[in-house]
Design an enzyme around this catalytic site. Sequence first.
Site, PDB file in Angstrom:
ATOM      1  N   ASN A 187       2.195   6.700   2.465  1.00 18.62           N
ATOM      2  CA  ASN A 187       2.721   7.884   1.781  1.00 18.62           C
ATOM      3  C   ASN A 187       4.182   8.143   2.125  1.00 18.62           C
ATOM      4  OD1 ASN A 187      -0.307   8.185   2.311  1.00 18.62           O
ATOM      5  ND2 ASN A 187       0.049   9.658   0.683  1.00 18.62           N
ATOM      6  N   LYS A 204       2.094  10.453  -5.458  1.00 20.55           N
ATOM      7  CA  LYS A 204       2.159  11.593  -4.543  1.00 20.55           C
ATOM      8  C   LYS A 204       3.569  11.836  -4.000  1.00 20.55           C
ATOM      9  CE  LYS A 204      -2.553  11.283  -2.582  1.00 20.55           C
ATOM     10  NZ  LYS A 204      -3.081  10.099  -3.266  1.00 20.55           N
ATOM     11  N   GLU A 236     -10.733   5.936   7.463  1.00 20.06           N
ATOM     12  CA  GLU A 236      -9.503   6.588   7.917  1.00 20.06           C
ATOM     13  C   GLU A 236      -9.884   7.800   8.759  1.00 20.06           C
ATOM     14  OE1 GLU A 236      -5.196   8.070   6.114  1.00 20.06           O
ATOM     15  OE2 GLU A 236      -6.788   7.452   4.739  1.00 20.06           O
ATOM     16  N   HIS A 283       0.861  -1.189   0.000  1.00 16.13           N
ATOM     17  CA  HIS A 283       0.000   0.000   0.000  1.00 16.13           C
ATOM     18  C   HIS A 283       0.896   1.238   0.000  1.00 16.13           C
ATOM     19  CE1 HIS A 283      -3.827   2.177   1.428  1.00 16.13           C
ATOM     20  NE2 HIS A 283      -2.878   3.105   1.404  1.00 16.13           N
TER      21      HIS A 283
END
Length: 408
Positions: free
Chosen positions: A307, A60, A209, A55
């Site tokens: 991320n 980004k 989330e 994941h």
Amino acid sequence: MDFKTLPPGPLRLDNVTVPGCLIGQPGDLVRTSLGEGQPVDMAGAMVLPCFTDMHTHLDKGHIWPRSPNPDGTFMGALTTVGADRTARWGAEDVATRMEFSLRSAYAHGTVAIRTHLDAIAPQDAISFPVFATKREEWAGRITLQAACLIGAEDFSTDGTFRTTADIVAAHQGVLGMVTYPLPDIAQRIRDFLGMAEARNLSADFHVDETLDPASNTLRLIAEAVLETGFSAPVVVGHCCSLSAMPEGDALATLDLVARAGLHVVSLPMCNLYLQDRQPHCTPRMRGITLVHEMKARGINVSFSSDNTRDPFYAYGDMDMLEVMREATRIGHLDHTGTDWVKAFTTNPATAIGTATTLDPANCVIFRARTWNELLARPQSDRIVIRHGRPIDRTLPDYAELDPLMERP
């Protein structure tokens, strides 16, 4: 640099430490030999399979220098990324940042990655072709998968998402969506699974989330899978609200998740960064999902990077050992069994359909001889073996991205 220089050619790694659960042996860590060839005494060095990072958000990655999160909040991340995407995410920009992240992951010992790609048109038609090129360029080094990413409010069976789903199918991708409470979210989830089934695609959801205990779309996903008989793999990520809702509700939801056979991926570093962030207040609730309770029910639980240096998480380097080290501390994985290492290696590989075994020709070797030694230091002197040879682990220089970092 690597802590040990290995001779060329086939090797037998003698006196290595490996997790017993990865080779079918009892006990926690065991000493053994791996491979066939010239013997090399490894003095107890620990060997793990190459990592699977299931994941991530390669599209980004590394925009923080030009688009930092103004306040560290989830909404700050959403709005900042949205503005950066609209202004900057052309094919060259996305490709350059993807390449940087892939080079980092490869140097750290990752062998497979699933990335989510923001897919609101026209970005879907930009990012998926870029991804396809990277998948081809990195074949044999990192196995790459891509899931589209849209918010549930942007899904419909007769709107532009149908075109997006066709783009995903054309690129052999995964259908992905963010779920949160909407008046018709249960029907949207069912329709979404129907679109995936019609295209022979698996599904990957960002789920709940939030620390709002009333947000339980995870239960709706499990119910939809059970009621529709959707048979392709389904991954659910985050699931933060489980940590805030009444225990009875949370455990009843997990019973359904287990029955539905969902794969869960926890993203503790990103959740720690965003959840319960309030100005000048110490965070009380940290957002990690109920990984112990999931594991006890036989649910396939994994951890991943999420991320990297973007408004959703300002840090990270695509290093799954960092994820392992931080998840162990955040989730109290120590003192609770001897097989959590699977959550960073074989479990995510199972979830996304890739194969990972303890193969001496494709492995990561650490000077550390115990779990404590492994997790106490960053292990920057590890050895990464790919196709039987140590690789060059030189990390890319952040300065390479400087031409992309000028602020508007």
